[in-house]
Design an enzyme around this catalytic site. Sequence first.
Site, PDB file in Angstrom:
ATOM      1  CG  LEU A  75       2.858 -63.029 -21.086  1.00 48.41           C
ATOM      2  CD1 LEU A  75       3.582 -62.754 -19.623  1.00 48.41           C
ATOM      3  CD2 LEU A  75       3.873 -64.445 -21.374  1.00 48.41           C
ATOM      4  CB  CYS A  76      -4.144 -64.367 -22.500  1.00 49.43           C
ATOM      5  SG  CYS A  76      -4.314 -62.882 -21.426  1.00 49.43           S
ATOM      6  CG  HIS A  77      -3.299 -70.019 -20.207  1.00 50.97           C
ATOM      7  ND1 HIS A  77      -2.993 -69.048 -19.249  1.00 50.97           N
ATOM      8  CD2 HIS A  77      -2.068 -70.792 -19.975  1.00 50.97           C
ATOM      9  CE1 HIS A  77      -2.161 -69.347 -18.406  1.00 50.97           C
ATOM     10  NE2 HIS A  77      -1.390 -70.641 -19.073  1.00 50.97           N
ATOM     11  CG  MET A 113      -6.856 -61.070 -19.308  1.00 52.50           C
ATOM     12  SD  MET A 113      -6.820 -59.191 -18.735  1.00 52.50           S
ATOM     13  CE  MET A 113      -6.190 -58.710 -20.430  1.00 52.50           C
ATOM     14  CD  GLU A 114      -9.878 -64.652 -22.190  1.00 52.26           C
ATOM     15  OE1 GLU A 114      -8.844 -65.715 -22.762  1.00 52.26           O
ATOM     16  OE2 GLU A 114     -10.079 -64.538 -21.128  1.00 52.26           O
ATOM     17  CG  ASP A 128     -13.421 -48.419 -37.950  1.00 50.97           C
ATOM     18  OD1 ASP A 128     -12.534 -47.653 -38.554  1.00 50.97           O
ATOM     19  OD2 ASP A 128     -13.565 -49.466 -38.825  1.00 50.97           O
TER      20      ASP A 128
END
Length: 163
Positions: A75-77, A113-114, A128
């Site tokens: 739901l992030c833009h 969020m980014e 990794d």
Amino acid sequence: MGEFTHFNKEGNAVMVDVHAKDDTYRVAVAAGKIYVNKEVYAAIKGHSAKKGDVLGVARIAGIMAAKKNSELIPLCHIIALTDCEIRYEMHDEEHSIEAFCKTSCIGKTGVEMEAMTGVSVTLLTIYDMCKAMDRGMRITDIHLMEKDGGKSGHYVCEESCSD
């Protein structure tokens, strides 16, 4: 504490409509840490890991992840980032690497969020690239350190923000 905004009156998950918000400069910084064994720490610090420049590759991965955040978090833009920076602090005594991701934009919604996605993928990429030498690495303490812009104003994580 505010109410949840990602649900409509029927209880369905929805993207928040931000059209009425003003465009403002927004910035966020997130951090996280990876603990590695002595051999991995020396290889990363000495640029001698068999897979190459671990921190350089992880930096690019983190930037790419921040740019693709809206494809990962439902739901992030979609946000046009104006800047994304990844930096590191090496902690010799505990064989850990702390990563920081700073994101910014001019827009209607924040970039925390980014920043969180960027730092998470940065740390996962370190894991990794080094897992053949240490499967016991631990990624910890991913959190928002600071954000500014928009109606909620300036936020700074205090020492106890993760408690």
